[in-house]
Design a protein around this motif. Structure first.
Motif, short mmCIF file in Angstrom:
data_model
loop_
_atom_site.label_atom_id
_atom_site.label_comp_id
_atom_site.label_asym_id
_atom_site.label_seq_id
_atom_site.Cartn_x
_atom_site.Cartn_y
_atom_site.Cartn_z
N ARG A 71 -19.27 -60.84 -51.98
CA ARG A 71 -19.17 -61.33 -53.35
C ARG A 71 -17.84 -62.06 -53.55
N GLY A 72 -17.90 -63.20 -54.21
CA GLY A 72 -16.70 -63.97 -54.49
C GLY A 72 -16.27 -64.90 -53.37
N VAL A 73 -17.00 -64.87 -52.25
CA VAL A 73 -16.68 -65.75 -51.12
C VAL A 73 -17.74 -66.85 -51.06
N GLY A 74 -17.40 -68.02 -51.57
CA GLY A 74 -18.33 -69.14 -51.51
C GLY A 74 -18.19 -69.89 -50.20
N ASP A 75 -18.91 -70.97 -50.07
CA ASP A 75 -18.90 -71.72 -48.82
C ASP A 75 -17.54 -72.34 -48.52
N ILE A 76 -16.86 -72.82 -49.53
CA ILE A 76 -15.55 -73.44 -49.30
C ILE A 76 -14.55 -72.41 -48.79
N MET A 77 -14.50 -71.25 -49.45
CA MET A 77 -13.57 -70.20 -49.02
C MET A 77 -13.96 -69.66 -47.65
N ALA A 78 -15.27 -69.51 -47.41
CA ALA A 78 -15.72 -69.00 -46.11
C ALA A 78 -15.25 -69.92 -44.98
N LYS A 79 -15.32 -71.22 -45.19
CA LYS A 79 -14.86 -72.17 -44.17
C LYS A 79 -13.35 -72.05 -43.96
N LYS A 80 -12.61 -71.83 -45.04
CA LYS A 80 -11.16 -71.62 -44.91
C LYS A 80 -10.86 -70.38 -44.06
N LEU A 81 -11.57 -69.30 -44.36
CA LEU A 81 -11.35 -68.05 -43.65
C LEU A 81 -11.67 -68.18 -42.17
N ASP B 103 -21.82 -64.52 -33.24
CA ASP B 103 -21.40 -63.68 -34.37
C ASP B 103 -22.23 -63.91 -35.62
N LEU B 104 -23.54 -64.18 -35.46
CA LEU B 104 -24.39 -64.46 -36.62
C LEU B 104 -24.36 -63.30 -37.62
N LEU B 105 -24.28 -62.09 -37.12
CA LEU B 105 -24.23 -60.94 -38.02
C LEU B 105 -23.04 -61.04 -38.96
N TYR B 106 -21.90 -61.47 -38.43
CA TYR B 106 -20.69 -61.55 -39.25
C TYR B 106 -20.71 -62.79 -40.16
N VAL B 107 -21.38 -63.83 -39.71
CA VAL B 107 -21.55 -65.00 -40.58
C VAL B 107 -22.36 -64.60 -41.81
N ASP C 227 -38.95 -65.56 -37.01
CA ASP C 227 -38.58 -66.73 -36.20
C ASP C 227 -38.07 -67.88 -37.07
N ILE C 228 -37.16 -67.55 -37.97
CA ILE C 228 -36.58 -68.56 -38.87
C ILE C 228 -35.34 -69.17 -38.22
N GLY C 229 -35.28 -70.47 -38.21
CA GLY C 229 -34.15 -71.16 -37.61
C GLY C 229 -32.93 -71.13 -38.51
N CYS C 230 -31.75 -71.20 -37.90
CA CYS C 230 -30.49 -71.24 -38.64
C CYS C 230 -29.62 -72.37 -38.09
N SER C 231 -28.95 -73.05 -38.98
CA SER C 231 -27.98 -74.07 -38.58
C SER C 231 -26.62 -73.65 -39.12
N TYR C 232 -25.69 -73.38 -38.22
CA TYR C 232 -24.33 -72.97 -38.57
C TYR C 232 -23.47 -74.22 -38.69
N PHE C 233 -22.56 -74.24 -39.65
CA PHE C 233 -21.85 -75.48 -39.96
C PHE C 233 -20.96 -75.99 -38.82
N GLU C 234 -20.68 -75.17 -37.83
CA GLU C 234 -19.87 -75.62 -36.70
C GLU C 234 -20.72 -76.03 -35.50
N ASP D 203 -18.60 -78.31 -49.97
CA ASP D 203 -19.31 -77.10 -50.40
C ASP D 203 -20.66 -76.94 -49.70
N GLY D 204 -20.85 -77.64 -48.60
CA GLY D 204 -22.08 -77.47 -47.83
C GLY D 204 -22.18 -76.04 -47.33
N PRO D 205 -23.38 -75.49 -47.19
CA PRO D 205 -23.53 -74.08 -46.79
C PRO D 205 -23.03 -73.82 -45.38
N ILE D 206 -22.42 -72.65 -45.19
CA ILE D 206 -21.97 -72.30 -43.84
C ILE D 206 -23.17 -72.00 -42.95
#
Length: 378
Positions: free
Chosen positions: A17-27, A6-10, A79-86, A99-102
């Protein structure tokens, strides 16, 4: 680029707007995935702490998915790598920052989970004294093979990166903009060297420009990736002090190089030391000792001595679980309780009494910030 479900949805959630990393993790925690956030009933999202009607409206905007599709194409095309917080390969130290990035974008092949990672930061107006100290510090630490993190900016940052490259060390530049550009442009000659010996990381999209607030935001990543942050020189105010403050709030070690009281670019360092927010750093030996890196040498000497003499260890008898924890701490140095539990595959509720028992036996030592380190015999 490693596949992220679900990278597209991440990306769409990151764009809202208004959704920071902390709130995104909660959601994500409440709904189960980033995609589920967009499919969840509005009334259930409103029940999540911090989610009001305006935030909900922002999440539901069609433009989030449209922007995400465009950014996803950019990531795939370059070809940029991504690291998802999970994910398992997400930087462990950063994982324990609220507050680490998702999502962390990265280039290069640096191991962000290296056992020894330090950040070196400071003023953009580095003095000749600061430059000499920074270069000598990195050179003197080279035998321990640390990964050096900095912000690729003028002054202390680029001095640290160049010193690491000169010593054959890994180095990572944390950027305040997307990976499609480099700022400042004057540092383009160093890009290929950093890419070859480490790389770059950022949580900003390709559309992000190097604006002032972005530099302040990226400082949490510089602090979060590292076990210690070193401030070489700083005026009374500046981004390096912000990074030091964030590192202190993360319960990471902070070091500051002292200077003369009348020197403008020593004022910030002297204030950190005076307020007990940083250890005084006069040489590499200070850092090596306080981070426990010297214990590897002691352990090697001890093992060699025991092997040559044929003597048995004088340590108290340890059970299988204690031996596992002790071996981990012996190899990795001081670590946080949560990381010990994760890497040793022992639940925290079971690990706490084990560490207490080991402390009573004199084989581990507790430190501030829920850190523990192994104790070696003389």
């Amino acid at each position: 680029m490693k596949t992220i479900p679900d990278l597209l949805y991440v990306l769409a959630l990151q764009h809202a707007r208004g959704v920071g990393d902390i709130m995104a993790k909660k959601l994500i925690a409440r709904c189960g995935s980033a995609r589920a956030v967009f499919e969840e009933r509005p009334d259930r999202l409103l029940g999540i702490n911090g989610v009001g009607r305006r935030v909900l409206e922002n999440i539901r905007k069609k433009e989030n998915l449209e922007a995400a599709e465009k950014e996803l194409r950019f990531l795939e095309d370059h070809d940029i790598g991504c690291s998802y917080f999970e994910q398992d390969h997400y930087p462990e130290r950063l994982r324990y920052c609220a507050d680490g990035p998702i999502l962390l974008f990265r280039s290069g092949s640096a191991d962000l989970n290296s056992r020894k990672v330090i950040s070196i930061v400071g003023t953009r107006n580095i003095t000749s004294y600061g430059k000499r100290f920074c270069e000598k510090l990195v050179s003197d630490l080279a035998s321990f093979d640390p990964l050096v993190v900095s912000g690729f900016a003028y002054g202390v940052d680029i001095t640290a990166h160049k010193a690491a490259l000169a010593c054959g060390l890994q180095t990572v530049g944390c950027l305040a903009h997307g990976l499609n550009q480099i700022y400042p442009r004057a540092h383009k000659p160093y890009v290929s060297g950093v890419e070859a010996r480490g790389g770059f990381v950022t949580d900003f999209w390709s559309s992000s420009m190097p604006e002032r607030e972005n530099f302040l935001k990226r400082n949490r990543i510089i602090a979060g990736l590292s076990e210690a942050t070193v401030v070489v020189e700083s005026a009374a105010k500046g981004g390096a002090l912000v990074t030091a403050g964030i590192a202190h709030s993360y319960h990471r070690e902070v070091f500051a190089v002292p200077g003369r009281t009348e020197d403008r670019y020593s004022e910030g360092c002297n204030n950190l030391i005076r307020s007990h927010k940083a250890h005084i750093l006069t040489s590499a030996e200070d850092l090596v000792y306080l981070l426990g890196w010297h214990r590897e040498l002691l352990l090697a000497r001890q093992e060699a001595s025991l092997k040559n003499s044929g003597q048995a260890s004088l340590f108290p008898q340890l059970d299988a679980t204690e031996q596992k924890v002790y071996a981990f701490l012996s190899e990795h140095g001081r670590e946080m309780l949560d990381i010990i539990a994760l890497r040793c595959e022992i639940p925290v509720y079971r690990l706490s009494p084990v560490l207490l028992a080991m402390e009573m036996k004199g084989v581990v030592r507790p430190l501030p910030g829920k850190l523990f380190e192994a104790v070696f015999s003389a």
